[in-house]
Design an enzyme around this catalytic site. Sequence first.
Site, PDB file in Angstrom:
ATOM      1  N   TRP A  31       3.834   8.687  -5.897  1.00 26.87           N
ATOM      2  CA  TRP A  31       2.996   8.754  -4.685  1.00 26.87           C
ATOM      3  C   TRP A  31       3.648   9.708  -3.666  1.00 26.87           C
ATOM      4  CZ3 TRP A  31      -0.945   6.844  -1.448  1.00 26.87           C
ATOM      5  CH2 TRP A  31      -1.934   6.080  -2.080  1.00 26.87           C
ATOM      6  N   GLU A  67       6.429  -0.640  -6.529  1.00 26.86           N
ATOM      7  CA  GLU A  67       7.108  -0.819  -7.832  1.00 26.86           C
ATOM      8  C   GLU A  67       8.615  -0.594  -7.737  1.00 26.86           C
ATOM      9  OE1 GLU A  67       3.983   0.846  -7.722  1.00 26.86           O
ATOM     10  OE2 GLU A  67       3.248  -1.113  -8.366  1.00 26.86           O
ATOM     11  N   VAL A 131       7.642   7.190  -0.025  1.00 27.10           N
ATOM     12  CA  VAL A 131       7.068   7.553   1.270  1.00 27.10           C
ATOM     13  C   VAL A 131       5.777   6.764   1.465  1.00 27.10           C
ATOM     14  CG1 VAL A 131       6.019   9.405   2.627  1.00 27.10           C
ATOM     15  CG2 VAL A 131       8.054   9.875   1.263  1.00 27.10           C
ATOM     16  N   LEU A 132       5.760   5.929   2.481  1.00 26.73           N
ATOM     17  CA  LEU A 132       4.557   5.179   2.849  1.00 26.73           C
ATOM     18  C   LEU A 132       3.966   5.828   4.091  1.00 26.73           C
ATOM     19  CD1 LEU A 132       5.906   1.541   2.394  1.00 26.73           C
ATOM     20  CD2 LEU A 132       4.017   2.540   1.111  1.00 26.73           C
ATOM     21  N   ILE A 133       2.680   6.156   4.045  1.00 26.87           N
ATOM     22  CA  ILE A 133       2.033   6.768   5.207  1.00 26.87           C
ATOM     23  C   ILE A 133       0.855   5.896   5.603  1.00 26.87           C
ATOM     24  CG2 ILE A 133       0.829   8.788   6.116  1.00 26.87           C
ATOM     25  CD1 ILE A 133       2.458  10.479   4.108  1.00 26.87           C
ATOM     26  N   THR A 137      -6.123   0.824   6.929  1.00 24.13           N
ATOM     27  CA  THR A 137      -6.139  -0.639   6.741  1.00 24.13           C
ATOM     28  C   THR A 137      -4.716  -1.186   6.919  1.00 24.13           C
ATOM     29  OG1 THR A 137      -5.600  -0.623   4.377  1.00 24.13           O
ATOM     30  CG2 THR A 137      -7.937  -0.321   4.991  1.00 24.13           C
ATOM     31  N   HIS A 139      -2.921  -2.200   4.561  1.00 18.98           N
ATOM     32  CA  HIS A 139      -2.190  -2.031   3.296  1.00 18.98           C
ATOM     33  C   HIS A 139      -0.757  -1.557   3.553  1.00 18.98           C
ATOM     34  CE1 HIS A 139      -2.027  -0.288  -0.983  1.00 18.98           C
ATOM     35  NE2 HIS A 139      -2.118  -1.600  -1.074  1.00 18.98           N
ATOM     36  N   PHE A 164      17.969   1.774   0.815  1.00 15.40           N
ATOM     37  CA  PHE A 164      16.553   1.785   1.200  1.00 15.40           C
ATOM     38  C   PHE A 164      16.161   3.207   1.607  1.00 15.40           C
ATOM     39  CE2 PHE A 164      12.608   0.058   2.459  1.00 15.40           C
ATOM     40  CZ  PHE A 164      12.240   0.582   3.694  1.00 15.40           C
TER      41      PHE A 164
HETATM   42  N1  LIG Z   1      -0.385   3.963  -0.090  1.00 13.35           N
HETATM   43  C1  LIG Z   1       0.835   4.186  -0.705  1.00 13.35           C
HETATM   44  C2  LIG Z   1       1.201   3.549  -1.885  1.00 13.35           C
HETATM   45  N2  LIG Z   1       0.327   2.681  -2.484  1.00 13.35           N
HETATM   46  C3  LIG Z   1       0.500   2.254  -3.860  1.00 13.35           C
HETATM   47  C4  LIG Z   1       1.454   1.057  -4.007  1.00 13.35           C
HETATM   48  O1  LIG Z   1       2.797   1.409  -3.690  1.00 13.35           O
HETATM   49  C5  LIG Z   1       1.439   0.540  -5.448  1.00 13.35           C
HETATM   50  O2  LIG Z   1       1.828   1.579  -6.327  1.00 13.35           O
HETATM   51  C6  LIG Z   1       0.074   0.027  -5.854  1.00 13.35           C
HETATM   52  O3  LIG Z   1      -0.370  -0.933  -4.900  1.00 13.35           O
HETATM   53  C7  LIG Z   1       0.107  -0.612  -7.255  1.00 13.35           C
HETATM   54  O4  LIG Z   1       0.994  -1.701  -7.275  1.00 13.35           O
HETATM   55  N3  LIG Z   1       2.413   3.774  -2.442  1.00 13.35           N
HETATM   56  C8  LIG Z   1       3.305   4.641  -1.863  1.00 13.35           C
HETATM   57  O5  LIG Z   1       4.417   4.842  -2.387  1.00 13.35           O
HETATM   58  N4  LIG Z   1       2.964   5.273  -0.698  1.00 13.35           N
HETATM   59  C9  LIG Z   1       1.758   5.077  -0.096  1.00 13.35           C
HETATM   60  O6  LIG Z   1       1.488   5.672   0.983  1.00 13.35           O
HETATM   61  C1  LIG Z   2       0.436   2.992   2.665  1.00 13.87           C
HETATM   62  C2  LIG Z   2      -0.926   2.805   2.130  1.00 13.87           C
HETATM   63  O1  LIG Z   2      -1.163   1.964   1.316  1.00 13.87           O
HETATM   64  C3  LIG Z   2      -2.046   3.617   2.738  1.00 13.87           C
HETATM   65  O2  LIG Z   2      -1.796   4.966   2.420  1.00 13.87           O
HETATM   66  C4  LIG Z   2      -3.397   3.192   2.166  1.00 13.87           C
HETATM   67  O3  LIG Z   2      -4.374   3.805   2.996  1.00 13.87           O
HETATM   68  P1  LIG Z   2      -5.604   2.873   3.518  1.00 13.87           P
HETATM   69  O4  LIG Z   2      -4.986   1.821   4.439  1.00 13.87           O
HETATM   70  O5  LIG Z   2      -6.504   3.822   4.308  1.00 13.87           O
HETATM   71  O6  LIG Z   2      -6.286   2.261   2.322  1.00 13.87           O
END
Ligand SMILES: Nc1c(NC[C@H](O)[C@H](O)[C@H](O)CO)[nH]c(=O)[nH]c1=O
Ligand SMILES: CC(=O)[C@@H](O)COP(=O)(O)O
Length: 207
Positions: A31, A67, A131-133, A137, A139, A164
């Site tokens: 991702w 994961e 990297v989480l962006i 939502t 999520h 981390f």
């Molecule tokens: N939105 C992002 C994700 N989403 C996917 C989850 O991490 C995971 O792979 C899925 O829910 C299946 O279990 N992952 C990132 O690394 N970065 C994001 O921005």
């Molecule tokens: C970090 C995430 O899971 C995010 O990128 C998912 O985007 P959304 O909240 O618009 O579904």
Amino acid sequence: MGGDDFHKGVKESTRKLDGRGLKVLIVHTRWNSEIVDPLVHGTKASLERYGVLPQNVTVRDVPGAYELPAAALRLIRRSQQQSTNLVSNIVDDLMTTAGELTASVKGSVDSGSIGADIKSGPFDAVVCIGVLIKGSTMHFEYIAEAVSQGIMRVGLDTGVPTVFGVLTCLSDDQAMERAGIGRGEKKGHNHGLDWGAAAVEMALLDL
Ligand SMILES: Nc1c(NC[C@H](O)[C@H](O)[C@H](O)CO)[nH]c(=O)[nH]c1=O
Ligand SMILES: CC(=O)[C@@H](O)COP(=O)(O)O
């Protein structure tokens, strides 16, 4: 990368650490790979800067940040089991092919001194990179919390320092600047450099 880039936030004593004997695992996500890849590069460059041999750095990738903890735990356990198997297989071979070991050699094996010399060794540290962006939502919040707690638990449960290396950003620009690839003049600082240094420092932490 400039010399001072390696040392941002690194204390003076860390600069002298010698990571030559360390085995380090990097687990990174696919991702946001356009931002993750520079972070992996920065981490590898930092590990090398502190003496870790490239052949002792293992890299594995997973789908997303969620994961990372499970992957880190599985690969740590596998490395620990492999090194245990290797030692017992070699000692068994010694006992079998050499027949009855002499008393002095057997004493060494029993005391573990031979075993200590030939162990291939499990990972000394792990760096989890993702990297989480933030999207639209909740999520982001749920994954960020789960991943930070999960990575912390892997380190505490296994005793293997687990860094981390997950950026939790509200925008692409925030993430890019923390990977040292910011747009325009504001390139930012590659946080992978700090994660590599932290891995070496924690792997060598002793009394
Ligand atoms: N939105 C992002 C994700 N989403 C996917 C989850 O991490 C995971 O792979 C899925 O829910 C299946 O279990 N992952 C990132 O690394 N970065 C994001 O921005
Ligand atoms: C970090 C995430 O899971 C995010 O990128 C998912 O985007 P959304 O909240 O618009 O579904």
